[in-house]
Scaffold this active site. Structure first.
Site, PDB file in Angstrom:
ATOM      1  N   GLU A  61       0.849  -1.193   0.033  1.00 31.52           N
ATOM      2  CA  GLU A  61      -0.033  -0.108   0.047  1.00 31.52           C
ATOM      3  C   GLU A  61       0.881   1.361   0.105  1.00 31.52           C
ATOM      4  O   GLU A  61       0.565   2.308  -0.558  1.00 31.52           O
ATOM      5  CB  GLU A  61      -0.952  -0.014   1.192  1.00 31.52           C
ATOM      6  N   GLU A 307      15.307  -4.339  -3.859  1.00 32.10           N
ATOM      7  CA  GLU A 307      15.898  -4.758  -5.040  1.00 32.10           C
ATOM      8  C   GLU A 307      15.052  -5.470  -6.155  1.00 32.10           C
ATOM      9  O   GLU A 307      15.731  -6.062  -6.808  1.00 32.10           O
ATOM     10  CB  GLU A 307      17.220  -5.630  -4.600  1.00 32.10           C
ATOM     11  N   GLU A 334       4.168  -4.337 -11.135  1.00 31.18           N
ATOM     12  CA  GLU A 334       5.703  -3.999 -10.813  1.00 31.18           C
ATOM     13  C   GLU A 334       6.410  -4.976 -11.977  1.00 31.18           C
ATOM     14  O   GLU A 334       7.348  -4.026 -12.744  1.00 31.18           O
ATOM     15  CB  GLU A 334       6.222  -4.241  -9.628  1.00 31.18           C
TER      16      GLU A 334
END
Length: 414
Positions: A61, A307, A334
């Site tokens: 979130e 990462e 993502e």
């Protein structure tokens, strides 16, 4: 009546909440140096002027708010922003990725006196609440103080909806405290309205407007040199129980391609020492220990934070964890932003709309077990055309859904 009882019990038994927090410290789940923040006690001075408080429960979130925060600061440069989260991982991440002038604190737990102390100190002029973690005492106190309160990225899971329907008299007054609820989907809007929210708008999911994850380009080039010529796949944001599936899948993959490399990125890096056991039949290297990837390395455990941007750029395909065990799934956007095709299991309650959009547009794979996971990975390894088609489909979806921030600002700025 139920809200009154909740208020009484959380006030009367706040000492039990305090004991619970101290037990979490012993388990490594709370920061002992910042534990007083959980009691509503600030550890940073409040800046002068107007302050917006944004609460996001966990890392997913909070990461989804970054582009929104950037636009907010650009549009209203004199504003101050306070971000609160509730997990160690999110706090560590926010320290690294938030703009330098944005304040981070742990959110206080929902004991009335802690809520009062927090609000008395920070005195926010506007509160933006993320997704579905609704704290009754905090929300009711914000409402009583006439502080404008908005719900962003509102989401009601199937299980939560069934639960709140049985306690509608409890949840309805909480939802009525929000000036506007911005829902992720039409289904979320319908559920929020049925539970008592007076004004709901379907804005879409903030995650579609998020910036691509950052990367250290020098480290990316170094890692690419280490894996050059090898087929690489990721198991990202894995939870307990999923590494066994990953190990079985990688065994099937290496039966076909012995040089294949799997990079495992646990959702909680502190679990790394325990998950090594799942990969005892492989040659393992651990990033946190400074191990490097050699031609013999079969499993590389990336037990570090922040990462994912590096590893999503390194591999063409990633299994996204929290989906082969009943966690509810994690961010599928993502990886696709960085040309990495996502694979997920059946447990996607937290991201059901995104999963459905990607699946219906052939931008992701849904798998059920280790065998189908290995099959999905191998199909992408074997077919560059399939890989390119799925990446194009994913980019098209992201572009078409990326106006969420503009929709929210249209309502919020007045």
């Amino acid at each position: 009546m139920l809200l009154g009882l909740y208020h009484f019990l959380t006030q009367r038994f706040a000492f039990l909440i305090r004991w619970h927090l101290k037990s979490r410290v012993k388990k490594g789940k709370e920061d002992p140096n910042r534990l007083t923040e959980r009691y509503g006690q600030a550890s940073i001075p409040r800046p002068q002027g107007q302050l917006i408080w944004i609460h996001a429960a966990s890392m997913g979130e909070s990461m989804s708010t970054l582009a929104f925060i950037e636009k907010l600061l650009k549009t209203c440069p004199n504003l101050h922003i306070l971000m609160t989260t509730g997990t160690l991982t999110s706090a560590k991440t926010m320290r690294q990725v938030l703009p330098k002038d944005v304040i981070h604190q742990y959110n206080p737990l929902d004991a009335p006196s802690w809520v009062e102390e927090f609000l008395n100190y920070w005195h926010p002029d506007l509160v933006l609440w993320l997704e579905s973690e609704l704290w009754p005492n905090m929300i009711q106190t914000i409402h009583t103080r006439a502080i404008p309160l908005f719900l962003l990225n509102g989401r009601i899971s199937d299980q939560t909806y069934k639960y709140w329907l049985r306690l509608k008299n409890f949840i309805a007054p909480i939802l009525r405290a929000f000036h506007v609820c911005f829902a992720q989907s039409a289904q979320d809007q319908e559920r929020l309205e049925k539970l008592g929210a007076p004004y709901v708008i379907t804005a879409g999911n903030l995650k579609f407007s998020a910036r691509p994850l950052a990367v250290d380009e020098k480290e990316l080039q170094h890692m690419r040199s280490l894996v050059k010529g090898r087929q690489v796949w990721l198991a990202a944001s894995t939870h307990e129980g999923e590494e066994a599936f990953v190990a079985q899948a990688h065994q099937l993959i290496t039966n076909v391609n012995p040089e294949a490399l799997c990079i495992v990125i646990p959702r909680h890096p502190e679990r790394a020492a325990r998950i090594v056991e799942a990969f005892k039949n492989f040659q393992i290297a651990r990033r946190s220990k400074g191990h490097t990837i050699t031609p013999q390395t079969q499993i590389y455990i990336a037990d570090t934070l922040n990462e994912l941007g590096l590893f999503y750029r390194l591999a063409p395909v990633a299994f996204i964890g929290g989906s082969l065990v009943p966690i509810g799934g994690h961010n599928l956007i993502e990886p696709l932003q960085l040309d990495c095709v996502p694979i997920h299991g059946p447990f996607m309650a937290k991201t059901r709309e995104i999963a459905a959009i990607f699946k219906n547009n052939s931008a992701s794979f849904e798998i059920q077990d280790a065998g189908s996971l290995a099959q999905a990975v191998q199909s992408l390894f074997a077919s560059p055309e399939l890989y390119r088609t799925m990446v194009r489909a994913g980019h098209h979806i992201i572009v078409s859904q990326a106006q969420v921030i503009e929709r929210i600002f249209k309502e919020l700025l007045p």
